[in-house]
Enzyme design. Sequence first.
Site, PDB file in Angstrom:
ATOM      1  N   HIS A  95       0.813  -1.213   0.000  1.00 16.90           N
ATOM      2  CA  HIS A  95       0.000   0.000   0.000  1.00 16.90           C
ATOM      3  C   HIS A  95       0.848   1.265   0.000  1.00 16.90           C
ATOM      4  CE1 HIS A  95      -3.415  -2.373  -0.225  1.00 16.90           C
ATOM      5  NE2 HIS A  95      -4.268  -1.501   0.280  1.00 16.90           N
ATOM      6  N   ASP A 156      -5.755   4.723  10.132  1.00 15.73           N
ATOM      7  CA  ASP A 156      -7.193   4.819   9.805  1.00 15.73           C
ATOM      8  C   ASP A 156      -7.685   3.581   9.073  1.00 15.73           C
ATOM      9  OD1 ASP A 156      -7.080   7.316  10.836  1.00 15.73           O
ATOM     10  OD2 ASP A 156      -7.130   8.362   8.912  1.00 15.73           O
ATOM     11  N   GLU A 267      -9.657  13.489  15.295  1.00 14.44           N
ATOM     12  CA  GLU A 267      -9.132  13.793  13.958  1.00 14.44           C
ATOM     13  C   GLU A 267      -9.907  14.983  13.393  1.00 14.44           C
ATOM     14  OE1 GLU A 267      -8.508  10.890  10.965  1.00 14.44           O
ATOM     15  OE2 GLU A 267      -7.226   9.617  12.204  1.00 14.44           O
TER      16      GLU A 267
HETATM   17  P1  FAD Z   1       4.312  -1.742   1.914  1.00 15.87           P
HETATM   18  O1  FAD Z   1       3.755  -0.713   1.025  1.00 15.87           O
HETATM   19  O2  FAD Z   1       4.278  -3.117   1.414  1.00 15.87           O
HETATM   20  O3  FAD Z   1       5.794  -1.349   2.349  1.00 15.87           O
HETATM   21  C1  FAD Z   1       6.124  -0.041   2.774  1.00 15.87           C
HETATM   22  C2  FAD Z   1       7.632   0.083   3.013  1.00 15.87           C
HETATM   23  O4  FAD Z   1       7.989  -0.690   4.138  1.00 15.87           O
HETATM   24  C3  FAD Z   1       8.486  -0.439   1.867  1.00 15.87           C
HETATM   25  O5  FAD Z   1       9.669   0.300   1.795  1.00 15.87           O
HETATM   26  C4  FAD Z   1       8.766  -1.866   2.270  1.00 15.87           C
HETATM   27  O6  FAD Z   1       9.958  -2.356   1.685  1.00 15.87           O
HETATM   28  C5  FAD Z   1       8.891  -1.723   3.774  1.00 15.87           C
HETATM   29  N1  FAD Z   1       8.441  -2.916   4.484  1.00 15.87           N
HETATM   30  C6  FAD Z   1       7.299  -3.601   4.314  1.00 15.87           C
HETATM   31  N2  FAD Z   1       7.250  -4.621   5.184  1.00 15.87           N
HETATM   32  C7  FAD Z   1       8.379  -4.572   5.910  1.00 15.87           C
HETATM   33  C8  FAD Z   1       8.917  -5.344   6.957  1.00 15.87           C
HETATM   34  N3  FAD Z   1       8.277  -6.402   7.455  1.00 15.87           N
HETATM   35  N4  FAD Z   1      10.111  -4.994   7.470  1.00 15.87           N
HETATM   36  C9  FAD Z   1      10.793  -3.915   7.005  1.00 15.87           C
HETATM   37  N5  FAD Z   1      10.344  -3.164   6.009  1.00 15.87           N
HETATM   38  C10 FAD Z   1       9.142  -3.475   5.463  1.00 15.87           C
HETATM   39  N6  FAD Z   1      -0.505   5.463   7.376  1.00 15.87           N
HETATM   40  C11 FAD Z   1      -0.691   5.973   8.599  1.00 15.87           C
HETATM   41  O7  FAD Z   1       0.260   6.168   9.344  1.00 15.87           O
HETATM   42  N7  FAD Z   1      -1.939   6.301   9.050  1.00 15.87           N
HETATM   43  C12 FAD Z   1      -3.054   6.060   8.311  1.00 15.87           C
HETATM   44  O8  FAD Z   1      -4.149   6.346   8.748  1.00 15.87           O
HETATM   45  C13 FAD Z   1      -2.889   5.480   7.024  1.00 15.87           C
HETATM   46  N8  FAD Z   1      -3.961   5.202   6.272  1.00 15.87           N
HETATM   47  C14 FAD Z   1      -3.768   4.615   5.046  1.00 15.87           C
HETATM   48  C15 FAD Z   1      -4.900   4.293   4.286  1.00 15.87           C
HETATM   49  C16 FAD Z   1      -4.745   3.694   3.054  1.00 15.87           C
HETATM   50  C17 FAD Z   1      -5.985   3.340   2.239  1.00 15.87           C
HETATM   51  C18 FAD Z   1      -3.447   3.443   2.549  1.00 15.87           C
HETATM   52  C19 FAD Z   1      -3.266   2.855   1.193  1.00 15.87           C
HETATM   53  C20 FAD Z   1      -2.329   3.780   3.290  1.00 15.87           C
HETATM   54  C21 FAD Z   1      -2.476   4.370   4.550  1.00 15.87           C
HETATM   55  N9  FAD Z   1      -1.386   4.697   5.337  1.00 15.87           N
HETATM   56  C22 FAD Z   1      -1.580   5.216   6.581  1.00 15.87           C
HETATM   57  C23 FAD Z   1      -0.016   4.537   4.833  1.00 15.87           C
HETATM   58  C24 FAD Z   1       0.559   3.203   5.213  1.00 15.87           C
HETATM   59  O9  FAD Z   1       0.834   3.163   6.599  1.00 15.87           O
HETATM   60  C25 FAD Z   1       1.879   2.968   4.484  1.00 15.87           C
HETATM   61  O10 FAD Z   1       1.703   3.113   3.109  1.00 15.87           O
HETATM   62  C26 FAD Z   1       2.416   1.583   4.803  1.00 15.87           C
HETATM   63  O11 FAD Z   1       3.729   1.490   4.355  1.00 15.87           O
HETATM   64  C27 FAD Z   1       1.599   0.539   4.104  1.00 15.87           C
HETATM   65  O12 FAD Z   1       1.827  -0.722   4.666  1.00 15.87           O
HETATM   66  P2  FAD Z   1       2.073  -1.958   3.726  1.00 15.87           P
HETATM   67  O13 FAD Z   1       1.981  -3.150   4.577  1.00 15.87           O
HETATM   68  O14 FAD Z   1       1.188  -1.927   2.535  1.00 15.87           O
HETATM   69  O15 FAD Z   1       3.592  -1.664   3.324  1.00 15.87           O
END
Ligand code: FAD
Length: 546
Positions: A95, A156, A267
């Site tokens: 994400h 969120d 918020e």
């Molecule tokens: P990914 O997109 O898969 O990875 C993100 C980064 O972390 C990459 O660099 C990846 O290499 C690294 N990574 C992933 N897993 C690991 C691991 N296990 N160890 C080390 N590095 C790792 N953020 C907030 O803080 N508050 C919010 O309210 C919020 N709401 C959101 C709502 C939506 C609909 C979306 C799409 C995003 C939101 N986000 C929010 C942002 C979100 O926290 C970040 O985009 C987060 O990185 C997404 O998590 P993911 O598991 O998809 O990570």
Amino acid sequence: MHYFLELFVVLVLGSVAMHVSDPGVASSLEPLRIDGNLSFHDVSLAARDFGNRYRLLPSAVLHPGSVSDVAATVRHVFGMGSGSKLTVAARGHGHSLQGQAQADGGIVVRMENLRGCETKVHDGEQPYVDASGGALWFNVLLECLKHGLAPKSWTDYLHLTIGGTLSNAGISGQAFRHGPQISNVHQLEIVTGKGELLNCSAEENADLFYAALGGLGQFGIITRARIALEPAPKMVKWIRVLYSDFASFTEDQEMLISLKETFDYIEGFVIINRTGLLNNWRSSFNPQNPVQASEFDSDGRILFCLEMTKNFDQDTAEIMNQVKLLHTTSPPMHVRIRSPPRSLVIRLPLWLQQVEALLSKLRYIPSTLFQSEVSYLEFLDRVHVSEVKLRSKGLWEVPHPWLNLLIPRTRIRDFAAEVFGKILQDSNNGPVLLYPLNKSKWDNRTSAVIPDEEIFYLVAFLSSAPSSSDHDSLDRALKQNDRILDFCKQAGIRMKQYLPYYTMQEEWRAHFGDRWVDFARRKGVYDPLYILAPGQRIFQKAVRSS
Ligand code: FAD
């Protein structure tokens, strides 16, 4: 001239070739013995993310059957030395917005498939949960709720992985009280960029522990996290009110987060020129005064919505329903609830009195008070409801040119005056969140970067740019983001990007400021060959020919 032409062809074709799975990678990984499997063909999913703008094909995807698979793979790549261009990206739920979890020609580790790290809840005076770095927060919550417990600090949206949000910070309306998610972690298990598997906490390998929290995946892959829990509330009262005056809105937000007895979640969001706003709310919220609410007109206006919740338990909810019925129904019902347990009768007015007392301190537009009561799970998983709706209309998997900024309190009014209504003329392309956070709840030993003031605001422009509605919408949203960033620069607003995106190292140095030296030092210690999380574009793996 001929030389430059040749160089140009090499560079362009070279960059195209990077997008094709490299057959040399498969043979170089052959000696690896793993419990899971490596896929070299079906890799296109790993080249996608929520931002839907960047597509970098990896050469291989690792589906780890165990934590040792993750360690063995990174150790293997490390062992290939600086002569190999291979990199490794952990992918959580993908994400990210600009390819941060992608690895151009490298190996993507599908953390969601990680086996051998089941979620384990530990009851007791200071309860906690051990969960896989690839677990979705939503699934961790479900497991915790079975024990009447829940993590304290949230995002969120819950369909994100533990490793993904801990690599950023993890913020939502509970962060003013509990700090971001990275302030609520006791312990991590990490595979470093050398392939070592280490446990770390504030007491053990503390430098790595703090480096990884908010560390943008640069120092290691989080395979397990120990997260603080609290008793889970059963229900929440969910309240929305509107302001037309920005100063009153933010002063009220700041007052609320400064109180000891206050709401449990605070918020806010900005609404610009939305038609029939309050009518839309009616599907899930009840207006306090339906007649006045129906007369309220949001068209052409800039409004600020303060959103808050108060937790309460089920028994109180039942009594509240009964009290409502007492006012409206016939004598038999009256008799049935005449002697409810004394303690509950006393608790009900306290909860409500507290909410009423807090609301009475606020300066919102009186006709715009809306309330609803939902289960805690329903509240936390609220964005998923929107996801389901958007998916059904084909509006979820579209480009998301999001921009998230942390603006210091002393400049938030200047920012609002220029951005809302001038640069941003409507909020129809997605929500614009705006709420205060407090620095004292963040640990400055972590890698997360925030403005240098006690109170700062998250301002999140969460735009969607579906090409079906308008071919230029992505371009327009990106230009709008640039204008906002340019304005901050020209006005000297010392903001920080949250979920930062930069392409040049000098921009990263500016982002980290005087913390860059430590960030780069930690990189040198834990990932000296720059193998991990290349999609963040902070460090570039230098390939040396032997
Ligand atoms: P990914 O997109 O898969 O990875 C993100 C980064 O972390 C990459 O660099 C990846 O290499 C690294 N990574 C992933 N897993 C690991 C691991 N296990 N160890 C080390 N590095 C790792 N953020 C907030 O803080 N508050 C919010 O309210 C919020 N709401 C959101 C709502 C939506 C609909 C979306 C799409 C995003 C939101 N986000 C929010 C942002 C979100 O926290 C970040 O985009 C987060 O990185 C997404 O998590 P993911 O598991 O998809 O990570």
